[in-house]
Each structure stands twice: as C-alpha cells, then as structure tokens.
Motif scaffolding. Structure first.
Motif, PDB file in Angstrom:
ATOM      1  N   VAL A  45       0.820  -1.205   0.000  1.00 31.95           N
ATOM      2  CA  VAL A  45       0.000   0.000   0.000  1.00 31.95           C
ATOM      3  C   VAL A  45       0.860   1.265   0.000  1.00 31.95           C
ATOM      4  CG1 VAL A  45      -1.672   1.320   1.374  1.00 31.95           C
ATOM      5  CG2 VAL A  45      -1.997  -1.129   1.030  1.00 31.95           C
ATOM      6  N   SER A  46       1.943   1.259   0.787  1.00 35.57           N
ATOM      7  CA  SER A  46       2.786   2.456   0.889  1.00 35.57           C
ATOM      8  C   SER A  46       3.720   2.621  -0.305  1.00 35.57           C
ATOM      9  CB  SER A  46       3.626   2.415   2.164  1.00 35.57           C
ATOM     10  OG  SER A  46       4.622   1.410   2.089  1.00 35.57           O
ATOM     11  N   GLY A  47       4.036   1.506  -0.944  1.00 36.95           N
ATOM     12  CA  GLY A  47       4.988   1.563  -2.047  1.00 36.95           C
ATOM     13  C   GLY A  47       6.434   1.556  -1.592  1.00 36.95           C
ATOM     14  N   PHE A  48       6.667   1.351  -0.300  1.00 34.37           N
ATOM     15  CA  PHE A  48       8.017   1.326   0.249  1.00 34.37           C
ATOM     16  C   PHE A  48       8.326  -0.033   0.852  1.00 34.37           C
ATOM     17  CE2 PHE A  48       6.783   5.842   0.799  1.00 34.37           C
ATOM     18  CZ  PHE A  48       7.743   6.402  -0.018  1.00 34.37           C
ATOM     19  N   ARG A  49       9.479  -0.584   0.503  1.00 37.50           N
ATOM     20  CA  ARG A  49       9.919  -1.824   1.132  1.00 37.50           C
ATOM     21  C   ARG A  49      10.323  -1.566   2.576  1.00 37.50           C
ATOM     22  NH1 ARG A  49      13.052  -5.309   2.844  1.00 37.50           N
ATOM     23  NH2 ARG A  49      13.704  -7.298   2.089  1.00 37.50           N
ATOM     24  N   ALA A  50      11.002  -0.451   2.779  1.00 37.18           N
ATOM     25  CA  ALA A  50      11.385  -0.001   4.125  1.00 37.18           C
ATOM     26  C   ALA A  50      11.151   1.502   4.166  1.00 37.18           C
ATOM     27  CB  ALA A  50      12.842  -0.322   4.399  1.00 37.18           C
ATOM     28  N   PRO A  51      10.558   1.992   5.242  1.00 39.79           N
ATOM     29  CA  PRO A  51      10.263   3.419   5.289  1.00 39.79           C
ATOM     30  C   PRO A  51      11.496   4.257   5.623  1.00 39.79           C
ATOM     31  CG  PRO A  51       9.626   2.385   7.331  1.00 39.79           C
ATOM     32  CD  PRO A  51      10.086   1.281   6.421  1.00 39.79           C
ATOM     33  N   ALA A  52      11.439   5.509   5.232  1.00 44.74           N
ATOM     34  CA  ALA A  52      12.465   6.468   5.651  1.00 44.74           C
ATOM     35  C   ALA A  52      12.306   6.677   7.159  1.00 44.74           C
ATOM     36  CB  ALA A  52      12.287   7.784   4.901  1.00 44.74           C
ATOM     37  N   ALA A  53      13.346   7.158   7.785  1.00 39.38           N
ATOM     38  CA  ALA A  53      13.336   7.351   9.241  1.00 39.38           C
ATOM     39  C   ALA A  53      12.142   8.192   9.701  1.00 39.38           C
ATOM     40  CB  ALA A  53      14.640   7.997   9.692  1.00 39.38           C
ATOM     41  N   HIS A  54      11.783   9.212   8.930  1.00 42.94           N
ATOM     42  CA  HIS A  54      10.663  10.078   9.340  1.00 42.94           C
ATOM     43  C   HIS A  54       9.294   9.408   9.182  1.00 42.94           C
ATOM     44  CE1 HIS A  54      11.181  10.954   5.028  1.00 42.94           C
ATOM     45  NE2 HIS A  54       9.886  11.201   5.033  1.00 42.94           N
ATOM     46  N   ASN A  55       9.237   8.257   8.523  1.00 40.99           N
ATOM     47  CA  ASN A  55       7.986   7.509   8.370  1.00 40.99           C
ATOM     48  C   ASN A  55       7.968   6.204   9.165  1.00 40.99           C
ATOM     49  OD1 ASN A  55       6.571   9.227   6.635  1.00 40.99           O
ATOM     50  ND2 ASN A  55       7.716   8.467   4.870  1.00 40.99           N
ATOM     51  N   GLN A  56       9.034   5.890   9.864  1.00 36.90           N
ATOM     52  CA  GLN A  56       9.142   4.599  10.558  1.00 36.90           C
ATOM     53  C   GLN A  56       8.011   4.375  11.559  1.00 36.90           C
ATOM     54  OE1 GLN A  56      11.808   2.196   9.946  1.00 36.90           O
ATOM     55  NE2 GLN A  56      10.196   0.973  10.882  1.00 36.90           N
ATOM     56  N   GLU A  57       7.712   5.384  12.362  1.00 38.78           N
ATOM     57  CA  GLU A  57       6.686   5.227  13.407  1.00 38.78           C
ATOM     58  C   GLU A  57       5.313   4.923  12.807  1.00 38.78           C
ATOM     59  OE1 GLU A  57       4.582   7.734  16.998  1.00 38.78           O
ATOM     60  OE2 GLU A  57       6.575   8.346  16.336  1.00 38.78           O
ATOM     61  N   VAL A  58       4.922   5.677  11.808  1.00 42.70           N
ATOM     62  CA  VAL A  58       3.606   5.460  11.204  1.00 42.70           C
ATOM     63  C   VAL A  58       3.566   4.118  10.459  1.00 42.70           C
ATOM     64  CG1 VAL A  58       4.018   6.712   9.036  1.00 42.70           C
ATOM     65  CG2 VAL A  58       1.719   6.590   9.997  1.00 42.70           C
ATOM     66  N   PHE A  59       4.659   3.736   9.841  1.00 39.02           N
ATOM     67  CA  PHE A  59       4.769   2.452   9.145  1.00 39.02           C
ATOM     68  C   PHE A  59       4.602   1.305  10.153  1.00 39.02           C
ATOM     69  CE2 PHE A  59       7.027  -0.988   6.987  1.00 39.02           C
ATOM     70  CZ  PHE A  59       6.746  -0.799   5.641  1.00 39.02           C
ATOM     71  N   ASP A  60       5.342   1.368  11.264  1.00 40.80           N
ATOM     72  CA  ASP A  60       5.259   0.324  12.295  1.00 40.80           C
ATOM     73  C   ASP A  60       3.871   0.259  12.925  1.00 40.80           C
ATOM     74  OD1 ASP A  60       7.922  -0.289  11.832  1.00 40.80           O
ATOM     75  OD2 ASP A  60       8.651   0.822  13.581  1.00 40.80           O
ATOM     76  N   ARG A  61       3.272   1.420  13.153  1.00 44.03           N
ATOM     77  CA  ARG A  61       1.925   1.455  13.728  1.00 44.03           C
ATOM     78  C   ARG A  61       0.919   0.806  12.780  1.00 44.03           C
ATOM     79  NH1 ARG A  61       1.723   6.493  15.441  1.00 44.03           N
ATOM     80  NH2 ARG A  61       0.864   7.349  13.525  1.00 44.03           N
ATOM     81  N   ALA A  62       1.059   1.063  11.487  1.00 42.80           N
ATOM     82  CA  ALA A  62       0.166   0.460  10.504  1.00 42.80           C
ATOM     83  C   ALA A  62       0.309  -1.067  10.516  1.00 42.80           C
ATOM     84  CB  ALA A  62       0.446   1.018   9.111  1.00 42.80           C
ATOM     85  N   VAL A  63       1.538  -1.560  10.590  1.00 40.21           N
ATOM     86  CA  VAL A  63       1.761  -3.007  10.650  1.00 40.21           C
ATOM     87  C   VAL A  63       1.083  -3.578  11.893  1.00 40.21           C
ATOM     88  CG1 VAL A  63       3.480  -4.847  10.888  1.00 40.21           C
ATOM     89  CG2 VAL A  63       3.887  -2.962   9.290  1.00 40.21           C
ATOM     90  N   ASP A  64       1.247  -2.923  13.037  1.00 40.30           N
ATOM     91  CA  ASP A  64       0.623  -3.399  14.279  1.00 40.30           C
ATOM     92  C   ASP A  64      -0.899  -3.436  14.163  1.00 40.30           C
ATOM     93  OD1 ASP A  64       3.134  -3.607  15.465  1.00 40.30           O
ATOM     94  OD2 ASP A  64       2.957  -1.687  16.536  1.00 40.30           O
ATOM     95  N   GLU A  65      -1.484  -2.372  13.628  1.00 38.52           N
ATOM     96  CA  GLU A  65      -2.941  -2.291  13.520  1.00 38.52           C
ATOM     97  C   GLU A  65      -3.494  -3.333  12.548  1.00 38.52           C
ATOM     98  OE1 GLU A  65      -3.731   1.811  12.598  1.00 38.52           O
ATOM     99  OE2 GLU A  65      -3.177   2.465  14.621  1.00 38.52           O
TER     100      GLU A  65
END
Length: 80
Positions: free
Chosen positions: A33-53
C-alpha cells in the motif's frame, strides 16, 4: 493483489496462523500500500503502527471466521 501474502485460514494453512505468519502478512500489506519496502526514518513510526494495527485486525478476523464444514485447526505444537 499482493501475491506474497499467503492465505492464513484453514484448509489452506493446516494449522492456526502463528504470530509470525500474521505479522509477515501485515508487513507485506503495508509495503504494498505504501509503495516502500522499508520506510524512511521520518515515516518509521507510522509504518510500524500500521503493521501493528493490520496485524491486530488480521488476528481478530482469523479468530472469528467460520469456515463451514471445518473444525477449528489444532494449535501449532511448541518447538522443542
């Protein structure tokens, strides 16, 4: 469709989905959905939260699905 996400319900999976199975599927979904294999540092928190949810939603879905004609699969035996 995200082809690397596997079906986590019986009879496709012969046992209950493990936490690793659920988190891997959630991670693949967020990556797609995000189009990123790994997020940039400034997106890490929101990326991890999305995975958890998404993992939480997946777990709830699998716990409440009723597949007609099937008994609830046996839990995965503990590794020795």
């Amino acid at each position: 469709m995200c082809r690397s996400i596997k079906t986590l319900r019986p009879p496709v999976l012969p046992h209950e989905a493990t936490e690793d199975d659920i988190r891997a599927a959630a991670l693949q979904y967020v990556r797609k959905v995000s189009g990123f294999r790994a997020p940039a540092a400034h997106n890490q928190e929101v990326f991890d939260r999305a995975v958890d949810e998404i993992a939480d939603a997946t777990r709830a879905l699998l716990e409440h699905l009723e597949v007609r004609g099937l008994r609830k699969p046996a839990p995965v035996p503990d590794a020795v």
